[in-house]
Motif scaffolding. Structure first.
Motif, PDB file in Angstrom:
ATOM      1  N   ASN A  56       2.742 -54.183  16.308  1.00 37.49           N
ATOM      2  CA  ASN A  56       3.964 -54.971  16.452  1.00 37.49           C
ATOM      3  C   ASN A  56       5.206 -54.118  16.713  1.00 37.49           C
ATOM      4  OD1 ASN A  56       4.985 -57.569  16.723  1.00 37.49           O
ATOM      5  ND2 ASN A  56       5.707 -57.626  14.614  1.00 37.49           N
ATOM      6  N   LEU A  57       5.011 -52.907  17.257  1.00 36.01           N
ATOM      7  CA  LEU A  57       6.145 -52.074  17.661  1.00 36.01           C
ATOM      8  C   LEU A  57       6.599 -52.443  19.067  1.00 36.01           C
ATOM      9  CD1 LEU A  57       4.994 -48.612  16.295  1.00 36.01           C
ATOM     10  CD2 LEU A  57       6.820 -50.067  15.404  1.00 36.01           C
ATOM     11  N   LEU A  58       5.658 -52.917  19.864  1.00 37.94           N
ATOM     12  CA  LEU A  58       5.962 -53.392  21.218  1.00 37.94           C
ATOM     13  C   LEU A  58       5.576 -54.863  21.321  1.00 37.94           C
ATOM     14  CD1 LEU A  58       4.590 -50.469  23.443  1.00 37.94           C
ATOM     15  CD2 LEU A  58       6.959 -50.880  22.762  1.00 37.94           C
ATOM     16  N   LEU A  59       6.375 -55.604  22.062  1.00 35.50           N
ATOM     17  CA  LEU A  59       6.075 -57.013  22.305  1.00 35.50           C
ATOM     18  C   LEU A  59       5.464 -57.161  23.687  1.00 35.50           C
ATOM     19  CD1 LEU A  59       9.382 -58.600  20.953  1.00 35.50           C
ATOM     20  CD2 LEU A  59       7.161 -58.475  19.795  1.00 35.50           C
ATOM     21  N   ASP A  60       4.287 -57.746  23.743  1.00 33.82           N
ATOM     22  CA  ASP A  60       3.574 -57.972  24.999  1.00 33.82           C
ATOM     23  C   ASP A  60       4.155 -59.218  25.662  1.00 33.82           C
ATOM     24  OD1 ASP A  60       1.783 -58.435  27.069  1.00 33.82           O
ATOM     25  OD2 ASP A  60       0.018 -57.977  25.853  1.00 33.82           O
ATOM     26  N   GLN A  61       4.769 -59.026  26.833  1.00 36.20           N
ATOM     27  CA  GLN A  61       5.401 -60.123  27.567  1.00 36.20           C
ATOM     28  C   GLN A  61       4.573 -60.509  28.805  1.00 36.20           C
ATOM     29  OE1 GLN A  61       8.851 -61.202  26.554  1.00 36.20           O
ATOM     30  NE2 GLN A  61       8.034 -60.177  24.764  1.00 36.20           N
ATOM     31  N   GLY A  62       3.293 -60.205  28.789  1.00 37.07           N
ATOM     32  CA  GLY A  62       2.439 -60.469  29.949  1.00 37.07           C
ATOM     33  C   GLY A  62       2.359 -59.226  30.814  1.00 37.07           C
ATOM     34  N   GLU A  63       3.142 -59.188  31.867  1.00 41.44           N
ATOM     35  CA  GLU A  63       3.177 -58.029  32.770  1.00 41.44           C
ATOM     36  C   GLU A  63       4.097 -56.924  32.255  1.00 41.44           C
ATOM     37  OE1 GLU A  63       1.427 -57.564  35.770  1.00 41.44           O
ATOM     38  OE2 GLU A  63       0.340 -59.334  35.092  1.00 41.44           O
ATOM     39  N   THR A  64       4.952 -57.276  31.303  1.00 43.99           N
ATOM     40  CA  THR A  64       5.925 -56.307  30.788  1.00 43.99           C
ATOM     41  C   THR A  64       5.796 -56.174  29.267  1.00 43.99           C
ATOM     42  OG1 THR A  64       7.647 -57.982  30.497  1.00 43.99           O
ATOM     43  CG2 THR A  64       7.580 -56.846  32.628  1.00 43.99           C
ATOM     44  N   ILE A  65       6.476 -55.148  28.741  1.00 50.10           N
ATOM     45  CA  ILE A  65       6.551 -54.947  27.296  1.00 50.10           C
ATOM     46  C   ILE A  65       8.000 -54.647  26.909  1.00 50.10           C
ATOM     47  CG2 ILE A  65       4.182 -54.201  26.841  1.00 50.10           C
ATOM     48  CD1 ILE A  65       5.174 -51.311  27.090  1.00 50.10           C
ATOM     49  N   LYS A  66       8.319 -54.948  25.650  1.00 53.02           N
ATOM     50  CA  LYS A  66       9.640 -54.671  25.088  1.00 53.02           C
ATOM     51  C   LYS A  66       9.443 -54.015  23.732  1.00 53.02           C
ATOM     52  CE  LYS A  66      12.882 -58.156  25.888  1.00 53.02           C
ATOM     53  NZ  LYS A  66      13.411 -59.499  25.658  1.00 53.02           N
ATOM     54  N   ALA A  67      10.396 -53.179  23.358  1.00 53.04           N
ATOM     55  CA  ALA A  67      10.366 -52.590  22.015  1.00 53.04           C
ATOM     56  C   ALA A  67      10.729 -53.670  21.007  1.00 53.04           C
ATOM     57  CB  ALA A  67      11.346 -51.429  21.932  1.00 53.04           C
ATOM     58  N   ASN A  68      10.028 -53.673  19.892  1.00 56.09           N
ATOM     59  CA  ASN A  68      10.297 -54.633  18.832  1.00 56.09           C
ATOM     60  C   ASN A  68      11.016 -53.941  17.663  1.00 56.09           C
ATOM     61  OD1 ASN A  68      10.225 -57.150  17.629  1.00 56.09           O
ATOM     62  ND2 ASN A  68       8.259 -56.800  16.644  1.00 56.09           N
ATOM     63  N   TYR A  69      11.848 -52.981  18.008  1.00 52.41           N
ATOM     64  CA  TYR A  69      12.664 -52.244  17.048  1.00 52.41           C
ATOM     65  C   TYR A  69      13.909 -51.791  17.798  1.00 52.41           C
ATOM     66  CZ  TYR A  69      10.333 -48.376  19.423  1.00 52.41           C
ATOM     67  OH  TYR A  69       9.847 -47.532  20.387  1.00 52.41           O
ATOM     68  N   ASP A  70      14.889 -51.317  17.049  1.00 54.75           N
ATOM     69  CA  ASP A  70      16.155 -50.918  17.649  1.00 54.75           C
ATOM     70  C   ASP A  70      16.016 -49.553  18.336  1.00 54.75           C
ATOM     71  OD1 ASP A  70      18.766 -50.450  18.385  1.00 54.75           O
ATOM     72  OD2 ASP A  70      19.572 -50.529  16.337  1.00 54.75           O
TER      73      ASP A  70
END
Length: 163
Positions: A56-70
């Motif tokens: 849960n450090l990265l959020l799976d957005q399908g084709e992309t990812i986002k950091a789930n922390y600051d």
């Protein structure tokens, strides 16, 4: 926060911060860790991304990812190299039994010896200079031999090969 989580945060923050983005395509993220930073082989970079998603450090957005922390809490240094001991521990997290290899499913009815199948897969990976994983190489070999592959997989394969 334990050492593994801290190391994973630092490793995963690098591609975002170096690109100046909050969201990255998965292949761009893997490319950054393996080619831009030269820290890992592409398969290890992909594994680290998957572990970070599972943790849960990265959020799976399908084709992309986002950091789930600051990301602003992570300070990059030019001389940083991932700690090999911690990387080994990170890789151990993902040592659960793997699903059957795609080549055993896709290429099982192909009337050539298993060694030749392996050689063809490795040849494709080598020709693509390691920019594709084993699964994608297997799809290429299957298609080359006229094996029908799912339309969605075909679309993904075409997208991968045109990047």
């Amino acid at each position: 926060m334990n050492d593994i989580t801290k190391e994973l945060q630092y490793i995963t923050a690098n591609p975002f911060k170096r690109k100046g983005k909050k969201e990255l395509e998965k292949n761009r993220f893997i490319f950054s860790l393996s080619i831009d930073q030269n820290w890992f082989k592409t398969d290890v970079a992909k594994q680290i991304m998957e572990i970070a998603i599972d943790q849960n450090l990265l959020l799976d957005q399908g084709e992309t990812i986002k950091a789930n922390y600051d990301l602003n809490q992570i300070e990059l240094t030019l001389d940083y190299k991932p700690d090999n001991e911690i990387i080994h521990k990170i890789k151990e997290i993902n040592k659960s039994p793997q699903p059957q290899q795609p080549e055993t499913n896709l290429l099982k009815n192909l009337k050539i010896p298993k060694k030749q199948k392996e050689k063809e897969i490795e040849k494709v990976i080598k020709e693509m200079k390691g920019f594709i994983d084993r699964e994608t190489a297997t799809l290429i070999v299957a298609r080359k031999h006229g094996i029908k592959i799912d339309k969605e997989i075909e679309k993904t394969l075409r997208k991968t090969l045109t990047k």
